[in-house]
Design an enzyme around this catalytic site. Structure first.
Site, short mmCIF file in Angstrom:
data_model
loop_
_atom_site.label_atom_id
_atom_site.label_comp_id
_atom_site.label_asym_id
_atom_site.label_seq_id
_atom_site.Cartn_x
_atom_site.Cartn_y
_atom_site.Cartn_z
CG ASN A 145 -1.54 -4.65 -2.82
OD1 ASN A 145 -0.88 -5.30 -2.19
ND2 ASN A 145 -1.66 -3.56 -3.38
CG ASP A 186 -5.70 -5.07 -1.31
OD1 ASP A 186 -4.50 -5.01 -1.72
OD2 ASP A 186 -6.03 -5.19 -0.01
CD GLU A 201 -1.92 -2.34 1.10
OE1 GLU A 201 -1.03 -2.81 1.94
OE2 GLU A 201 -2.13 -3.26 0.29
#
Length: 650
Positions: free
Chosen positions: A322, A364, A238
């Site tokens: 992801n 994700d 992220e």
């Protein structure tokens, strides 16, 4: 342990440790997965009947077997020296003193509070009558002496990682595991370092900076040692990191090789021997050309999950995270090699094949979950396979020599794909669940970002031929938004809310047939089942729930045999070992955190914690005052001054 006198002494010492235990646990006969028409069992805990076929006593219904033989990293039957217990990551122990007939008499033998209130996702290790565990940040290592009452601390190692890491970690400051090898305890620090500690003394042997935490790169995964290499990966999907897998020298900690998950073939370590099974993954520099210009550099594909190893094929299997950013509108293309898995040569890191579970990932759905290695018959032919229960909701049975997908079917509730294409093995995406239109809310996508299963590891029993899997029933509403990359800051690009899936139960514990791609039985749970799983030679499977229930289940029928409420939610994986007295023990860490916190608004969600619980059969732990160890007084039994909370000391 073969020495009877030592067995007697250990039982006596344990008996002292039982006096007046004051742990927060309590035994009960109530549990969320109960059905109104279930028949009761001898323990008073009503059982959940299997939802499909059950196995008969002693029968292996699938023909699946665990790989065995030299090189598979299988420890002595009473020890547990790696997170998955063996290179195949089966999390199966042959210990059978605790079985389906007596597991209802389990009781707490001793506990240990490490004082850290973050998510505890690891599995304790045992070797040489010593238990090893590592806390979440600040990543403190403890060695506990199993030969003494209450398992007091033998040594403590405090690595003092940089506090900068706290602000860079995506989803709690967890540590997913550690490994014993070459007389060392080896693990990663959240701030991007790997350390090796002398297992006998707790003294640091080497310490290597692998990643730069100031750039948003952290380390949470469990290292795996293959031959003379320590294999580690990064976190930060992220944060727009460049995902990679790194090999360190076991003796010195020096970096040997590093392979990225995206970019040109030279960085990904793709050469002429790379042979993916499917044509859409065949070509030059696809880790670069399936992205907009330069976007692969911040495309994630972090390697924060589990690594397995086949010594016969000399291949390691490591998944990638992801795709970054989440907002897929900013990165048209297949975005290889994120959300997939590589098979690599551990000696030099060169890729042999790859498979991408979720190309152009819009939801994700990481590909980092454990790959459990088994051998099983499919269509009359014995195949060497790996089984992954992917975050996208499909369970894949894959030929681990070639990357061919043999079985792919949903193992929980998903609605984003209508199936898997029979030729390409790509998901068939439901158009209404695509998220690429910026600023547009897409409702009720199942599963949510944390998947039908996240990183919490499943287990496999060679006795039943079944897999035992923690399952999530959670969905999301999702909206993409534009985001710019700034090093060391979140690179996400989405808004999201989550909600429970159909039926209203967030969790389920299931048994799975990987040959047919079918669920055998399931136990619904009100809260997430976010723990790992242990299965034993006594045909007992153990798992925990986010609200703190630790359960033992008949591995053949799915009947709940025993439940114990612990002091916090369970997101670690249980293990079992043989103590110095020769008896079988079961241990698990309780300390809710990590991605399980997405349901923290639920009524009844537990408080944070950080306690190790160890259980034994009641018959293996003499009652208080019945026996005493020679030369040991009751006041000496607890070790509470150093953190060990033994029975009789609280």
């Amino acid at each position: 342990m073969d020495n009877p006198s030592i067995r007697i002494a250990f039982r006596s010492l344990i008996s002292l440790a039982f006096a007046g235990v004051a742990v927060t646990a309590c035994t009960t006969h109530e549990y969320p997965g109960r059905r109104a028409n279930d028949a009761g069992d001898s323990s008073g805990v009503s059982a959940v009947a299997p939802s499909a076929t059950s196995t008969s006593a002693g029968e292996n219904v699938t023909g699946a077997t665990a790989p065995t033989g030299p090189g598979w990293g299988i420890p002595a039957d009473g020890d547990w020296t790696t997170q998955g217990r063996d290179y195949a990551n089966t999390r199966y122990s042959p210990l059978a003193e605790i079985d389906t007939n007596n597991v209802s008499s389990l009781r707490i033998a001793w506990s240990f509070n490490d004082g850290v209130l973050h998510g505890h996702e690891g599995t304790p290790l045992v070797a040489n009558n010593t238990m090893y565990l590592v806390t979440p940040f600040p990543d403190i290592a403890y060695a506990l002496d199993l030969t003494k009452p209450g398992a007091p601390i033998k040594w403590t190692y405090r690595p003092n990682p940089s506090p900068i890491a706290i602000g860079k970690a995506c989803c709690d400051v967890v540590n997913r595991g550690w490994q014993l090898a070459d007389g060392k305890l080896i693990y990663n620090l959240l701030d991007g370092h790997t350390v090796a500690v002398d297992a006998a003394t707790g003294k640091e042997v080497w310490r290597t900076q692998v990643y730069d935490v100031t750039q948003g790169v952290t380390m949470t995964m469990a290292p795996v040692i293959v031959k003379d290499k320590v294999l580690v990966g990064n976190s930060g999907g992220e944060m727009g990191v460049l995902g990679s897998l790194t090999a360190l020298d076991l003796k010195t900690g020096k970096i040997d090789w590093q392979a990225t998950s995206t970019g040109p073939d030279s960085l990904v370590k793709i050469g002429p021997d790379f042979k993916p099974f499917y044509s859409w993954m065949q070509g030059k520099n696809l880790g670069e050309t399936t992205w907009p210009a330069g976007a692969w550099k911040n495309g994630a594909g972090a390697v924060w999950g589990w690594i397995t190893y086949d010594p016969d094929l000399n291949l390691i299997y490591a998944g990638t995270s992801n795709t970054g950013p989440w907002n897929a509108q900013q990165r048209p293309g297949l975005n290889l090699w994120t959300s997939g898995v590589f098979a690599r040569d551990p000696d030099n890191g060169m890729a042999k094949w790859a498979f991408v579970f979720t190309p152009h990932n819009e939801w994700d759905y990481d590909g980092v979950n454990e790959n459990i290695l088994v051998n099983l018959p499919i269509n009359g032919k014995q195949r060497k396979v790996m089984v992954q229960f992917n975050r996208n909701g499909f369970a894949y049975t894959i030929d681990r020599a070639t990357g061919e997908v043999l079985v792919a079917s949903p193992f929980g509730h998903e609605n984003w794909a209508s199936g898997i294409d029979s030729v390409t093995k790509m998901p068939i995406v439901v158009p209404e669940k695509k998220t690429e239109v910026p600023g547009h809310w897409v409702r009720d996508i199942c599963p949510a970002d944390i998947g039908v299963k996240d990183e919490q590891p499943a287990a496999f029993s060679p006795r039943t031929g079944l897999f035992y899997v923690p399952v999530q029933n959670i969905c999301m509403d999702y909206k993409g938004r534009e985001v710019s990359y700034i090093a060391g800051t979140p690179y996400w690009g989405a808004d999201m809310t989550r909600h429970v899936g159909p039926g209203g139960n967030y969790g389920e514990f299931i048994a799975w047939n990987a040959s047919t791609g079918k669920k055998v039985w399931g136990i619904p749970e009100k809260f997430l089942v976010y723990s790992g799983v242990l299965v034993t030679g006594g045909d007992v499977a153990f798992y925990g729930t986010v609200d703190g229930w630790f359960r033992a289940v008949n591995a053949r029928t799915g009947k709940i045999l025993w439940s114990q409420k612990l002091g916090s939610g369970i997101i670690g994986a249980p293990m079992t070992f043989r103590g110095p007295d020769g008896h079988q023990y079961v241990s698990v860490l309780a300390g809710v955190g990590g991605a399980a916190m997405v349901t923290k608004a639920m009524p009844g969600f537990p408080a944070r914690g950080g306690t190790l619980y160890t259980f034994a059969l009641d018959s293996a732990v003499p009652a208080i005052g019945q026996t005493s160890a020679p030369g040991v007084q009751g006041s000496q039994s607890g070790g509470s001054s150093n953190g060990a909370q033994a029975k009789g000391k609280r």
